[in-house]
Design an enzyme around this catalytic site. Structure first.
Site, PDB file in Angstrom:
ATOM      1  CD  GLU A 166      32.723 -21.948 -46.896  1.00 19.77           C
ATOM      2  OE1 GLU A 166      32.021 -21.104 -46.324  1.00 19.77           O
ATOM      3  OE2 GLU A 166      33.800 -21.695 -47.434  1.00 19.77           O
TER       4      GLU A 166
ATOM      5  CG  HIS B 241      37.353 -30.415 -45.680  1.00 21.22           C
ATOM      6  ND1 HIS B 241      38.574 -30.771 -45.184  1.00 21.22           N
ATOM      7  CD2 HIS B 241      37.220 -29.086 -45.466  1.00 21.22           C
ATOM      8  CE1 HIS B 241      39.152 -29.692 -44.669  1.00 21.22           C
ATOM      9  NE2 HIS B 241      38.357 -28.662 -44.834  1.00 21.22           N
TER      10      HIS B 241
HETATM   11  C1  LIG Z   1      36.535 -28.602 -50.707  1.00 17.73           C
HETATM   12  C2  LIG Z   1      37.099 -29.148 -52.023  1.00 17.73           C
HETATM   13  C3  LIG Z   1      37.742 -28.010 -52.801  1.00 17.73           C
HETATM   14  C4  LIG Z   1      38.176 -30.220 -51.697  1.00 17.73           C
HETATM   15  O1  LIG Z   1      38.767 -30.583 -52.907  1.00 17.73           O
HETATM   16  P1  LIG Z   1      39.771 -31.804 -53.098  1.00 17.73           P
HETATM   17  O2  LIG Z   1      40.241 -32.339 -51.801  1.00 17.73           O
HETATM   18  O3  LIG Z   1      40.803 -31.379 -54.082  1.00 17.73           O
HETATM   19  O4  LIG Z   1      38.840 -32.924 -53.696  1.00 17.73           O
HETATM   20  P2  LIG Z   1      38.785 -33.300 -55.216  1.00 17.73           P
HETATM   21  O5  LIG Z   1      38.525 -32.072 -56.033  1.00 17.73           O
HETATM   22  O6  LIG Z   1      39.994 -34.113 -55.530  1.00 17.73           O
HETATM   23  O7  LIG Z   1      37.492 -34.203 -55.234  1.00 17.73           O
HETATM   24  C5  LIG Z   1      37.498 -35.635 -55.105  1.00 17.73           C
HETATM   25  C6  LIG Z   1      36.304 -36.197 -55.852  1.00 17.73           C
HETATM   26  O8  LIG Z   1      35.100 -35.828 -55.161  1.00 17.73           O
HETATM   27  C7  LIG Z   1      34.293 -35.003 -56.008  1.00 17.73           C
HETATM   28  N1  LIG Z   1      33.792 -33.879 -55.212  1.00 17.73           N
HETATM   29  C8  LIG Z   1      34.443 -33.225 -54.230  1.00 17.73           C
HETATM   30  N2  LIG Z   1      33.650 -32.269 -53.697  1.00 17.73           N
HETATM   31  C9  LIG Z   1      32.484 -32.324 -54.392  1.00 17.73           C
HETATM   32  C10 LIG Z   1      31.303 -31.573 -54.311  1.00 17.73           C
HETATM   33  N3  LIG Z   1      31.145 -30.594 -53.428  1.00 17.73           N
HETATM   34  N4  LIG Z   1      30.315 -31.880 -55.160  1.00 17.73           N
HETATM   35  C11 LIG Z   1      30.451 -32.886 -56.063  1.00 17.73           C
HETATM   36  N5  LIG Z   1      31.569 -33.638 -56.176  1.00 17.73           N
HETATM   37  C12 LIG Z   1      32.573 -33.352 -55.348  1.00 17.73           C
HETATM   38  C13 LIG Z   1      35.182 -34.514 -57.115  1.00 17.73           C
HETATM   39  O9  LIG Z   1      34.466 -34.245 -58.280  1.00 17.73           O
HETATM   40  C14 LIG Z   1      36.142 -35.655 -57.270  1.00 17.73           C
HETATM   41  O10 LIG Z   1      35.487 -36.644 -58.023  1.00 17.73           O
HETATM   42  P3  LIG Z   1      36.300 -37.494 -59.128  1.00 17.73           P
HETATM   43  O11 LIG Z   1      37.128 -38.444 -58.297  1.00 17.73           O
HETATM   44  O12 LIG Z   1      35.215 -38.162 -59.915  1.00 17.73           O
HETATM   45  O13 LIG Z   1      37.134 -36.530 -59.928  1.00 17.73           O
HETATM   46  C15 LIG Z   1      35.963 -29.816 -52.845  1.00 17.73           C
HETATM   47  O14 LIG Z   1      35.333 -30.802 -52.061  1.00 17.73           O
HETATM   48  C16 LIG Z   1      34.942 -28.798 -53.365  1.00 17.73           C
HETATM   49  O15 LIG Z   1      35.152 -28.231 -54.441  1.00 17.73           O
HETATM   50  N6  LIG Z   1      33.829 -28.550 -52.589  1.00 17.73           N
HETATM   51  C17 LIG Z   1      32.861 -27.552 -52.992  1.00 17.73           C
HETATM   52  C18 LIG Z   1      33.330 -26.160 -52.597  1.00 17.73           C
HETATM   53  C19 LIG Z   1      33.293 -25.899 -51.115  1.00 17.73           C
HETATM   54  O16 LIG Z   1      32.342 -26.270 -50.438  1.00 17.73           O
HETATM   55  N7  LIG Z   1      34.339 -25.260 -50.604  1.00 17.73           N
HETATM   56  C20 LIG Z   1      34.458 -24.904 -49.214  1.00 17.73           C
HETATM   57  C21 LIG Z   1      35.530 -25.680 -48.547  1.00 17.73           C
HETATM   58  S1  LIG Z   1      35.548 -25.479 -46.793  1.00 17.73           S
END
Ligand SMILES: CC(C)(COP(=O)(O)OP(=O)(O)OC[C@H]1O[C@@H](n2cnc3c(N)ncnc32)[C@H](O)[C@@H]1OP(=O)(O)O)[C@@H](O)C(=O)NCCC(=O)NCCS
Length: 511
Positions: free
Chosen positions: A450, A397
């Site tokens: 989710e 998140h």
């Molecule tokens: C929710 C979400 C979009 C937040 O994104 P964000 O704040 O931009 O976080 P980032 O994309 O910068 O991720 C930070 C790091 O954690 C990792 N990470 C974040 N969520 C992850 C996940 N669900 N699975 C694996 N790795 C994850 C990223 O790969 C990144 O790693 P890096 O530093 O090696 O590049 C992201 O956690 C995600 O894509 N989750 C899966 C989709 C989901 O469940 N969405 C519903 C949200 S309520």
């Protein structure tokens, strides 16, 4: 330069200033900031400011896990903070705050602390044109941590794992109140009394019926859309046209609120009607005697649902009404800021929510459980997926750095109703958290809303293509509370981008 009459820092600053001494403890200073509702204390030696301790410092301090009552302010304050004179022009104070990224700056006259001026104080002087050229304030990618509005709808505290609607914990509301009560809270600012509740329910009942012109086009929309979200997005756009929604800029609050009530009330009906039409079934009219969750399930099957199941789905919907400045809420506010109508803003919200990184994940989280199949396969499946660079749906998140309170609550709901997949989901959750801690150390990735949402909805009989629409069915209330707030005190949201293309101006070749 200010375009309007010149204002000085002395006119805008707050005084007296909330202060601390360097030998006080961090706990004492934090308690004072909390009591006086300020974001920083100026650390003084007599009249002289020698440091500043801000909320940001407290967050950094909290992350160390040290004891606040055994640590002195002097150890965590910023020494010799920049200051400004009361005679300084507000435009120049803005430049100083913006270029350093400060939220507050002490005002000092002849060596003595006389006030404090905040970014918000200076921004209030509406005509200020930043002295820095537009576009020189850099926002981080994804606008992470950037405050873009004031709101009293609610907020998310990521390090504590807490979120609230107005002054109440959202999870407590979901536990104790009906969804309609919480809807009233978000629209009206307080929970309803008995009379207000009855009037509000009557209003909802009237608006949840699909207007005739929309009902007429719905079969075509349902058949020609790839999924329910897409059909509902277009139907809401048509609703705005058919019902004559006008630009929020031209409306008073009462009429904006009416449009918002109608959009919120009719969306659950549109979702279920579209779903049924896509399956070749006739839509079912809302049930006048049923509350929000029970009516939602009624419109799916035409059968009176089990009370526990109806309560579970309503609790899920209540927990997802609002959640800070998430992508869809921000989208709805940006659209409202241009003065567009309520339907336009809701359509934008639906569009943003449909993406898998936002609301499109619950069915994918359940797909993940299916793909893993058995607990023994979990670890190797997850390690392979993360090593391939995939994201584990339902985890991570932007704001939470600890358990998402919605996932904790929904795990409890899933256990209470005896959801068939809950035990397996709990095993997978533990494995995902361990695998991500190993392979993505320091990122603090936990289950988000989710993950258990899918488990709950599945048990309540909702098919997977209704998962994201069900999220939208209640999030629309949060969008609309934000739309009303934005419209009530509006300035168009219009940031800048850094141009990184080929340098202009190039000669335009003749055609
Ligand atoms: C929710 C979400 C979009 C937040 O994104 P964000 O704040 O931009 O976080 P980032 O994309 O910068 O991720 C930070 C790091 O954690 C990792 N990470 C974040 N969520 C992850 C996940 N669900 N699975 C694996 N790795 C994850 C990223 O790969 C990144 O790693 P890096 O530093 O090696 O590049 C992201 O956690 C995600 O894509 N989750 C899966 C989709 C989901 O469940 N969405 C519903 C949200 S309520």
């Amino acid at each position: 330069m200010p375009a309007g009459p010149r204002r000085t820092v002395g006119e805008l600053m707050s005084a007296p200033v909330v202060t601390a001494t360097p030998s006080e403890t961090v706990a004492e200073a934090a308690a004072r900031m909390n009591d006086r509702r300020v974001g920083s204390v100026v650390v003084v030696d007599g009249q002289r400011p020698i440091g500043i301790l801000t909320e940001r410092d407290l967050v950094r301090f909290a992350a160390t896990g040290a004891d606040a009552s055994g640590t002195k302010v002097s150890e965590w304050m910023t020494d010799d903070p920049d200051t400004v004179a009361p005679t300084l022009d507000a435009g120049e104070a803005f430049a100083s705050l913006a270029s350093h990224g400060y939220r507050h700056i002490p005002v000092v006259d002849d060596g003595a602390l006389v006030g404090i001026v905040s970014m918000r104080d200076v921004m209030r002087v509406a005509q200020i044109q930043p002295v820095v050229a537009p576009g020189t304030i850099e926002a981080p990618p994804g606008l992470e941590g950037v405050i873009v509005a004031d709101t009293s709808v609610g907020d998310v505290r990521g390090t504590e794992g807490f979120y609230h609607y107005r002054q109440y914990s959202a999870v407590d509301l979901a536990d104790k109140r009906t969804l309609e009560d919480v809807w009233f809270l978000l629209f009206e600012g307080a929970l309803p009394d008995e009379v207000q509740r009855v009037t509000f329910m009557d209003e909802i009942r009237q608006y949840r019926v699909i207007p005739e012109p929309v009902l007429e086009v719905l079969p075509r929309l349902a058949a020609s859309s790839a999924n329910v979200m897409e059909a509902v997005r277009t139907a809401v756009s048509f609703l705005g046209a058919a019902e004559g929604f006008r630009p929020t800029l031209d409306l008073d609050h009462a009429e904006r609120r009416r449009n918002a009530m109608q959009a919120c009330a009719v969306i659950p009906t549109l979702i279920m009607a579209t779903h049924r039409l896509r399956a070749g079934d006739e839509p079912i009219l809302p049930h006048p005697d049923l509350g929000y969750g029970a009516n939602y399930l009624w419109m799916l099957t035409g059968e009176l649902p089990d009370a526990d199941v109806a309560r579970a789905i309503e609790q899920y919907q209540t927990t997802t009404i609002d959640h800070g400045f998430n992508a869809s809420t921000f989208a709805a506010r940006v659209i409202t800021s241009s003065g567009a109508d309520v339907a336009a803003a809701v359509v934008g919200g639906i569009g943003a929510l449909s993406g898998p990184l936002h609301g499109g994940a619950p069915s994918r989280a359940l797909d993940l459980l299916d793909a893993i199949g058995t607990p023994e396969r979990a670890r190797s499946y997850l390690v392979d997926a993360v090593e391939r660079g995939e994201r584990i749906m339902g985890f991570g998140h932007r704001v939470y750095r600890t358990d998402d309170p919605r996932s904790v609550f929904l795990r409890g709901v899933a256990e209470r109703i005896g959801a068939s997949k809950v035990e397996f989901a709990k095993q997978v959750e533990r494995t995902v958290v361990d695998v991500l801690a190993e392979l993505k150390p320091g990122r603090n990735l936990y289950a988000n809303v989710e993950f258990y949402a899918g488990v709950v909805m599945d048990h309540c009989g909702l098919p997977r293509d209704l998962f994201t629409p069900t999220f939208a069915s209640s999030r629309v209330i949060g969008w609309c509370a934000n739309i009303l707030e934005q419209a009530a005190d509006n300035r168009i949201i219009r940031p800048s981008a850094r141009y990184i293309g080929a340098p202009p101006p190039q000669p335009v070749p003749d055609a």
